[in-house]
Design a protein around this motif. Structure first.
Motif, PDB file in Angstrom:
ATOM      1  N   MET A 228     -26.174   3.165 175.731  1.00 23.51           N
ATOM      2  CA  MET A 228     -24.998   2.996 174.880  1.00 23.51           C
ATOM      3  C   MET A 228     -25.371   3.369 173.451  1.00 23.51           C
ATOM      4  O   MET A 228     -26.373   2.884 172.917  1.00 23.51           O
ATOM      5  CB  MET A 228     -24.483   1.555 174.938  1.00 23.51           C
ATOM      6  N   VAL A 229     -24.576   4.237 172.837  1.00 26.71           N
ATOM      7  CA  VAL A 229     -24.808   4.681 171.466  1.00 26.71           C
ATOM      8  C   VAL A 229     -23.844   3.947 170.547  1.00 26.71           C
ATOM      9  O   VAL A 229     -22.623   3.962 170.770  1.00 26.71           O
ATOM     10  CB  VAL A 229     -24.614   6.203 171.336  1.00 26.71           C
ATOM     11  N   MET A 236     -19.904   4.515 170.476  1.00 23.24           N
ATOM     12  CA  MET A 236     -19.539   5.925 170.410  1.00 23.24           C
ATOM     13  C   MET A 236     -19.567   6.585 171.780  1.00 23.24           C
ATOM     14  O   MET A 236     -18.720   7.427 172.092  1.00 23.24           O
ATOM     15  CB  MET A 236     -20.489   6.665 169.472  1.00 23.24           C
ATOM     16  N   GLU A 237     -20.567   6.221 172.592  1.00 27.30           N
ATOM     17  CA  GLU A 237     -20.714   6.860 173.892  1.00 27.30           C
ATOM     18  C   GLU A 237     -21.543   5.963 174.794  1.00 27.30           C
ATOM     19  O   GLU A 237     -22.415   5.227 174.334  1.00 27.30           O
ATOM     20  CB  GLU A 237     -21.393   8.230 173.733  1.00 27.30           C
ATOM     21  N   TYR A 252     -22.225  12.414 167.183  1.00 27.26           N
ATOM     22  CA  TYR A 252     -23.282  11.518 166.701  1.00 27.26           C
ATOM     23  C   TYR A 252     -24.429  11.448 167.697  1.00 27.26           C
ATOM     24  O   TYR A 252     -25.602  11.444 167.311  1.00 27.26           O
ATOM     25  CB  TYR A 252     -22.694  10.126 166.461  1.00 27.26           C
ATOM     26  N   THR A 253     -24.113  11.407 168.983  1.00 28.12           N
ATOM     27  CA  THR A 253     -25.164  11.395 170.006  1.00 28.12           C
ATOM     28  C   THR A 253     -26.003  12.658 169.925  1.00 28.12           C
ATOM     29  O   THR A 253     -27.237  12.613 170.019  1.00 28.12           O
ATOM     30  CB  THR A 253     -24.553  11.262 171.410  1.00 28.12           C
ATOM     31  N   ALA A 320     -16.063   8.050 172.674  1.00 28.79           N
ATOM     32  CA  ALA A 320     -15.003   7.691 171.729  1.00 28.79           C
ATOM     33  C   ALA A 320     -14.722   8.869 170.807  1.00 28.79           C
ATOM     34  O   ALA A 320     -14.938   8.799 169.588  1.00 28.79           O
ATOM     35  CB  ALA A 320     -15.398   6.453 170.930  1.00 28.79           C
ATOM     36  N   CYS A 321     -14.246   9.989 171.380  1.00 26.12           N
ATOM     37  CA  CYS A 321     -13.925  11.171 170.581  1.00 26.12           C
ATOM     38  C   CYS A 321     -12.949  12.045 171.361  1.00 26.12           C
ATOM     39  O   CYS A 321     -13.339  12.643 172.373  1.00 26.12           O
ATOM     40  CB  CYS A 321     -15.185  11.956 170.233  1.00 26.12           C
ATOM     41  N   PRO A 322     -11.700  12.171 170.903  1.00 23.72           N
ATOM     42  CA  PRO A 322     -10.736  13.010 171.626  1.00 23.72           C
ATOM     43  C   PRO A 322     -11.007  14.500 171.472  1.00 23.72           C
ATOM     44  O   PRO A 322     -10.452  15.313 172.213  1.00 23.72           O
ATOM     45  CB  PRO A 322      -9.397  12.624 170.986  1.00 23.72           C
TER      46      PRO A 322
END
Length: 343
Positions: A228-229, A236-237, A252-253, A320-322
């Motif tokens: 988990m990031v 975030m992911e 970010y990852t 968490a990024c569309p």
């Protein structure tokens, strides 16, 4: 059934501004914001992110040493946050923690034998001294230390040995969950590998579940089943440990992965790294919408308006990024391929 289920967990702290008047209303620091995940028996969840991303606060909220503002921490279906202090004390035998600074975590006035035996004598006061000494000796051997060292003090050991002592102390109660808060960040690289391999072996032998917090994604990939990031208190992911390195979806990852050096000097010089410019925003005044948008190269106007929801992009892979597909070209920064510059 999951061993541990965290649902919409948030942790806030009241922070007074510097030189504030006595009647000034304190500000709210959002250390952890709406985090959810499940942990199966025998599974390891890696948690990564920059300093200040809320990793340690999340760990302490799960353990119960930090009070959560909202959400639920479920242990086999039972909400730990609704337990009475007496029941929560009994539950602490099931969950233990390994800390970042191995020497600071040990009482310098106690011998190693006393340090490792202390949780046993606290939770099981009926244990005789002889039985406690035998159990401590067995645990010392399990973590790779000689039982003959029981009468020595922490300052007589190296950092790696002190961390092994901390692990022995955490395991003496035979817990079912171990939370490791950056347990190798203060150690040399060679010692880091030894401690990580030791934790993997102990987990396999004892059937433990583990939450492993670190900055280094390569370490997390080696020991974790899922990763988990986190960034500024938010998720975030989350994906399988290998999947998140091979196919990172969030900008970010990808930046975190690209920060890891490649042992091949030719590939290291040839690759173009995404650069995270600017500082981590203050959690007292986080950006609106997506908290990462101020450092993101693919940020859109809508990113400032609403917080992105976790989207499922694969099996047990959420991001968490569309707009994650706009910058993802299917290649990993660890392979030396070009990735978009972060601005």
């Amino acid at each position: 059934m999951s061993l541990l289920s965290v649902r919409n967990l948030s942790v806030t702290f009241d922070v007074m501004p510097r030189n504030a008047w006595p009647w000034t209303k304190p500000g709210k620091l959002h250390a952890v914001n709406d985090i959810s995940f499940d942990l199966a028996p025998g599974e390891t969840l890696g948690v990564v992110g920059e300093s200040g991303s809320g990793k340690s606060t999340l760990a302490r909220a799960v353990i119960g040493t930090v009070k959560a503002a909202s959400g639920a921490v479920m242990w086999e279906g039972q909400d730990l946050m609704k337990m009475s202090p007496r029941d929560r004390r009994a539950h602490r035998r099931e969950t233990q923690m390994v800390f970042q600074d191995p020497l600071a975590a040990l009482n310098p006035r106690m011998t190693v034998g006393e340090i490792v035996a202390e949780p046993l004598m606290t939770h099981h006061p009926e244990t005789s001294r002889k039985e406690a000494r035998e159990k401590v000796g067995e645990m010392m051997e399990r973590v790779g230390l000689l039982p003959t060292l029981l009468n020595r003090y922490p300052h007589e050991f190296s950092g790696g040995q002190c961390q092994r002592i901390g692990i022995a102390r955490a395991l003496i109660l035979s817990p079912r969950l171990i939370v490791c808060d950056e347990p190798v960040s203060a150690l040399d690289v060679s010692v880091q590998a030894q401690v990580v391999n030791l934790l993997k072996k102990i987990q396999r032998d004892m059937g433990l579940s583990m939450i492993f917090i670190a900055h280094d994604l390569s370490v997390v990939k080696h020991i974790s089943d899922r990763t988990m990031v986190m960034y500024l208190g938010q998720q975030m992911e989350r994906a399988g440990a290998r999947d998140i390195v091979k196919t990172p979806q969030h900008p970010y990852t990808r930046a975190l992965i690209a920060s890891a050096p490649i042992p091949d000097p030719v590939l290291e010089r040839a690759r173009v790294r995404p650069v995270l410019e600017g500082e981590l925003p203050s959690p007292l005044a986080p950006p609106s919408g997506c908290v990462f948008r101020t450092r993101c190269s693919i940020a859109q106007t809508s990113c400032a308006e609403t917080r992105p929801a976790l989207l499922e992009v694969g099996k047990d892979h959420v991001v968490a990024c569309p707009y994650h597909e706009a910058a993802f070209d299917g290649s990993s920064a660890l392979n030396g391929t070009q990735t978009p510059r972060m601005t």
